[in-house]
Scaffold this motif. Sequence first.
Motif, PDB file in Angstrom:
ATOM      1  N   VAL A 101      24.097 -33.674  -5.246  1.00 21.56           N
ATOM      2  CA  VAL A 101      23.324 -34.772  -4.659  1.00 21.56           C
ATOM      3  C   VAL A 101      21.838 -34.594  -4.972  1.00 21.56           C
ATOM      4  CG1 VAL A 101      22.654 -35.909  -2.515  1.00 21.56           C
ATOM      5  CG2 VAL A 101      25.025 -35.180  -2.849  1.00 21.56           C
ATOM      6  N   HIS A 102      21.366 -33.361  -4.887  1.00 16.64           N
ATOM      7  CA  HIS A 102      19.954 -33.092  -5.187  1.00 16.64           C
ATOM      8  C   HIS A 102      19.635 -33.396  -6.648  1.00 16.64           C
ATOM      9  CE1 HIS A 102      16.417 -30.573  -6.227  1.00 16.64           C
ATOM     10  NE2 HIS A 102      16.014 -30.936  -5.031  1.00 16.64           N
ATOM     11  N   ASN A 103      20.541 -33.038  -7.561  1.00  9.87           N
ATOM     12  CA  ASN A 103      20.318 -33.335  -8.980  1.00  9.87           C
ATOM     13  C   ASN A 103      20.208 -34.833  -9.231  1.00  9.87           C
ATOM     14  OD1 ASN A 103      20.424 -30.610  -9.600  1.00  9.87           O
ATOM     15  ND2 ASN A 103      22.555 -30.647 -10.270  1.00  9.87           N
ATOM     16  N   LYS A 124      16.740 -35.180  -3.551  1.00 10.55           N
ATOM     17  CA  LYS A 124      16.778 -34.927  -2.115  1.00 10.55           C
ATOM     18  C   LYS A 124      18.106 -34.268  -1.765  1.00 10.55           C
ATOM     19  CE  LYS A 124      14.057 -39.106  -1.063  1.00 10.55           C
ATOM     20  NZ  LYS A 124      14.040 -40.383  -0.297  1.00 10.55           N
ATOM     21  N   THR A 125      18.208 -33.823  -0.518  1.00  7.63           N
ATOM     22  CA  THR A 125      19.468 -33.246  -0.044  1.00  7.63           C
ATOM     23  C   THR A 125      19.999 -34.070   1.119  1.00  7.63           C
ATOM     24  OG1 THR A 125      18.269 -31.760   1.441  1.00  7.63           O
ATOM     25  CG2 THR A 125      18.860 -30.898  -0.729  1.00  7.63           C
ATOM     26  N   PRO A 126      21.316 -34.041   1.349  1.00  7.07           N
ATOM     27  CA  PRO A 126      21.874 -34.759   2.501  1.00  7.07           C
ATOM     28  C   PRO A 126      21.263 -34.238   3.801  1.00  7.07           C
ATOM     29  CG  PRO A 126      23.612 -34.077   0.987  1.00  7.07           C
ATOM     30  CD  PRO A 126      22.360 -33.405   0.527  1.00  7.07           C
ATOM     31  N   HIS A 127      20.943 -35.160   4.685  1.00  9.88           N
ATOM     32  CA  HIS A 127      20.331 -34.767   5.967  1.00  9.88           C
ATOM     33  C   HIS A 127      20.524 -35.895   6.967  1.00  9.88           C
ATOM     34  CE1 HIS A 127      17.191 -33.571   8.856  1.00  9.88           C
ATOM     35  NE2 HIS A 127      17.401 -32.360   8.386  1.00  9.88           N
ATOM     36  N   ARG A 144      30.165 -26.245  21.711  1.00  9.75           N
ATOM     37  CA  ARG A 144      29.532 -26.626  22.980  1.00  9.75           C
ATOM     38  C   ARG A 144      30.050 -25.777  24.130  1.00  9.75           C
ATOM     39  NH1 ARG A 144      30.038 -33.079  21.743  1.00  9.75           N
ATOM     40  NH2 ARG A 144      28.006 -33.351  20.696  1.00  9.75           N
ATOM     41  N   LYS A 145      31.353 -25.549  24.136  1.00  7.50           N
ATOM     42  CA  LYS A 145      31.946 -24.740  25.208  1.00  7.50           C
ATOM     43  C   LYS A 145      31.384 -23.323  25.215  1.00  7.50           C
ATOM     44  CE  LYS A 145      36.470 -27.040  25.528  1.00  7.50           C
ATOM     45  NZ  LYS A 145      37.920 -26.869  25.264  1.00  7.50           N
ATOM     46  N   THR A 146      31.203 -22.760  24.022  1.00 12.97           N
ATOM     47  CA  THR A 146      30.723 -21.387  23.911  1.00 12.97           C
ATOM     48  C   THR A 146      29.203 -21.295  23.922  1.00 12.97           C
ATOM     49  OG1 THR A 146      30.845 -21.531  21.489  1.00 12.97           O
ATOM     50  CG2 THR A 146      32.774 -20.642  22.640  1.00 12.97           C
ATOM     51  N   GLY A 147      28.525 -22.443  23.901  1.00 18.25           N
ATOM     52  CA  GLY A 147      27.064 -22.438  23.894  1.00 18.25           C
ATOM     53  C   GLY A 147      26.454 -21.958  22.597  1.00 18.25           C
ATOM     54  N   ARG A 148      27.198 -22.090  21.507  1.00 14.57           N
ATOM     55  CA  ARG A 148      26.728 -21.549  20.233  1.00 14.57           C
ATOM     56  C   ARG A 148      26.255 -22.610  19.253  1.00 14.57           C
ATOM     57  NH1 ARG A 148      31.438 -16.888  19.426  1.00 14.57           N
ATOM     58  NH2 ARG A 148      30.854 -15.699  21.287  1.00 14.57           N
ATOM     59  N   GLY A 149      26.238 -23.855  19.679  1.00 14.84           N
ATOM     60  CA  GLY A 149      25.800 -24.910  18.777  1.00 14.84           C
ATOM     61  C   GLY A 149      24.378 -24.714  18.289  1.00 14.84           C
ATOM     62  N   ASP A 150      23.488 -24.307  19.183  1.00 14.99           N
ATOM     63  CA  ASP A 150      22.094 -24.109  18.805  1.00 14.99           C
ATOM     64  C   ASP A 150      21.925 -22.952  17.826  1.00 14.99           C
ATOM     65  OD1 ASP A 150      21.419 -26.184  20.440  1.00 14.99           O
ATOM     66  OD2 ASP A 150      20.767 -24.935  22.118  1.00 14.99           O
ATOM     67  N   TRP A 151      22.866 -22.031  17.798  1.00  9.54           N
ATOM     68  CA  TRP A 151      22.769 -20.899  16.879  1.00  9.54           C
ATOM     69  C   TRP A 151      22.765 -21.368  15.421  1.00  9.54           C
ATOM     70  CZ3 TRP A 151      26.531 -16.509  18.863  1.00  9.54           C
ATOM     71  CH2 TRP A 151      26.212 -16.212  20.198  1.00  9.54           C
ATOM     72  N   LEU A 152      23.374 -22.517  15.188  1.00  3.72           N
ATOM     73  CA  LEU A 152      23.568 -22.970  13.814  1.00  3.72           C
ATOM     74  C   LEU A 152      22.417 -23.804  13.273  1.00  3.72           C
ATOM     75  CD1 LEU A 152      27.312 -24.000  14.106  1.00  3.72           C
ATOM     76  CD2 LEU A 152      26.395 -21.870  13.222  1.00  3.72           C
ATOM     77  N   ASP A 153      21.521 -24.260  14.146  1.00  2.00           N
ATOM     78  CA  ASP A 153      20.473 -25.174  13.694  1.00  2.00           C
ATOM     79  C   ASP A 153      19.666 -24.589  12.547  1.00  2.00           C
ATOM     80  OD1 ASP A 153      21.325 -26.937  15.580  1.00  2.00           O
ATOM     81  OD2 ASP A 153      19.712 -26.539  17.017  1.00  2.00           O
ATOM     82  N   GLN A 154      19.263 -23.331  12.683  1.00  2.00           N
ATOM     83  CA  GLN A 154      18.446 -22.700  11.653  1.00  2.00           C
ATOM     84  C   GLN A 154      19.209 -22.594  10.335  1.00  2.00           C
ATOM     85  OE1 GLN A 154      16.960 -18.844  12.785  1.00  2.00           O
ATOM     86  NE2 GLN A 154      16.053 -18.429  10.791  1.00  2.00           N
ATOM     87  N   GLU A 155      20.496 -22.277  10.406  1.00  2.00           N
ATOM     88  CA  GLU A 155      21.293 -22.144   9.188  1.00  2.00           C
ATOM     89  C   GLU A 155      21.484 -23.488   8.503  1.00  2.00           C
ATOM     90  OE1 GLU A 155      22.371 -19.228   7.793  1.00  2.00           O
ATOM     91  OE2 GLU A 155      21.055 -18.412   9.344  1.00  2.00           O
ATOM     92  N   MET A 156      21.697 -24.538   9.282  1.00  2.00           N
ATOM     93  CA  MET A 156      21.889 -25.862   8.692  1.00  2.00           C
ATOM     94  C   MET A 156      20.608 -26.360   8.023  1.00  2.00           C
ATOM     95  SD  MET A 156      25.056 -26.315   9.229  1.00  2.00           S
ATOM     96  CE  MET A 156      26.357 -25.746  10.342  1.00  2.00           C
ATOM     97  N   GLU A 157      19.468 -26.089   8.638  1.00  2.00           N
ATOM     98  CA  GLU A 157      18.208 -26.495   8.026  1.00  2.00           C
ATOM     99  C   GLU A 157      17.957 -25.703   6.746  1.00  2.00           C
ATOM    100  OE1 GLU A 157      16.120 -29.017   8.763  1.00  2.00           O
ATOM    101  OE2 GLU A 157      17.698 -29.580  10.186  1.00  2.00           O
ATOM    102  N   ARG A 158      18.371 -24.446   6.750  1.00  2.00           N
ATOM    103  CA  ARG A 158      18.168 -23.611   5.563  1.00  2.00           C
ATOM    104  C   ARG A 158      18.958 -24.150   4.376  1.00  2.00           C
ATOM    105  NH1 ARG A 158      21.001 -19.876   3.076  1.00  2.00           N
ATOM    106  NH2 ARG A 158      22.599 -19.834   4.714  1.00  2.00           N
ATOM    107  N   ILE A 159      20.225 -24.469   4.572  1.00  2.00           N
ATOM    108  CA  ILE A 159      21.026 -24.920   3.435  1.00  2.00           C
ATOM    109  C   ILE A 159      20.689 -26.338   3.001  1.00  2.00           C
ATOM    110  CG2 ILE A 159      22.929 -23.374   3.993  1.00  2.00           C
ATOM    111  CD1 ILE A 159      24.463 -25.755   5.042  1.00  2.00           C
ATOM    112  N   SER A 160      19.996 -27.097   3.853  1.00  6.26           N
ATOM    113  CA  SER A 160      19.586 -28.444   3.450  1.00  6.26           C
ATOM    114  C   SER A 160      18.170 -28.476   2.896  1.00  6.26           C
ATOM    115  CB  SER A 160      19.705 -29.414   4.632  1.00  6.26           C
ATOM    116  OG  SER A 160      18.818 -29.043   5.681  1.00  6.26           O
TER     117      SER A 160
END
Length: 388
Positions: free
Chosen positions: A92-94, A98-101, A174-190
Amino acid sequence: MQIHPLITDSKTLSDFCARIAKSPYIAVDTEFMRENSYWPELCLVQVADPHEAAAIDPKAPGLDMTPLLDLMVNNEDVLKVFHAGGQDIEIVHNLTGKTPHPMFDTQIAAMALGLGEQIGYGNLVDAWMGVVLDKGARFTDWARRPLDKRQIDYAIGDVTYLIQIFPKMLEELRKTGRGDWLDQEMERISDPSHYENDPQQAWQRVRIASKKPDVLGRLKALAAWREIEAQDKNLPRGRIVKDETLADIASHPPRNQEELGKVRGLSATWRTNDIGARLMNALAKHQPLGRDEMPDREPRRPGLGKDGALVADLLKLLLKIRSRDINVAARLIARTDDIDALAAGVREGLSILEGWRYEQFGRDAVDLVEGRMAFAVRNGRLKMTRTE
């Protein structure tokens, strides 16, 4: 879910994209070929929302991909869900620069849910849906036309299951409260910078023993030349010149084009052909690497030494324990270079000393290094215990 026939015309694609743009999230996958090219050749795009799915043929004559690409990179209201989407994002970037976001990667999410560090799509589907996928069409030639029904069905399956798995994973996060843990990783790969191929930075991917400015300057010039040649000819870098040959020429430059015939890894024709002349021209124009570009002679962070290496081993053991206890892939919690830096005495600028990583691992890691925690075996199970 409605499965559409293969989309090969612009009107059908535009209508499809207009409908799925109303969904809060879509699943995306691609099929491509890149074994013999520099740029990945996009052969098929599969997209699904909770109600419908379709495969799109980007090689169809006259097909305008703009509605789909706009949905990918310009629509912030629709979350794009991938599995191990690095190469899909690169394509997509090529095409767009841009990247999907915004985006979500189920392989990374699986790490936060204790499903391993690099779970494959087939295993993900088996774990969440109890379905064993037929992988028979996985290694077919996606560039050949016409595509048969088995290929299209296989490809569509990559998004029809993904669109069902995503909300299940999201609920579990959401149940485990770990959704926020991934925000940084998702921004990194995008981050678009991860997918840019700047010829002037290509030398950093080539291993070379020398740290002399003149040698590295030649390597920079040669790597930039090779990158441009590979892009222009649409050939893999190694088809132009292999890394080891490039490093050898940078370390022991030929005095003239005639001597290229003696370089291991090059054919004798380089003594007289145009590509050999262009290589020599790149060498002639090189400048010693500037001080601001020189790699540090000493590591950026303090060296470990023998005792520090032992401390790092203890920290890695602690990481295994914490990963086991909270059921999260160790790779998501901490990187090896951060662990080595902590063992060497660094206490700033480390991801393991920030946010959830500090709460789950970093605090205990610092306490271990500074003597406030120790290992203990209780009921046959390795645990941590405070020394205070």
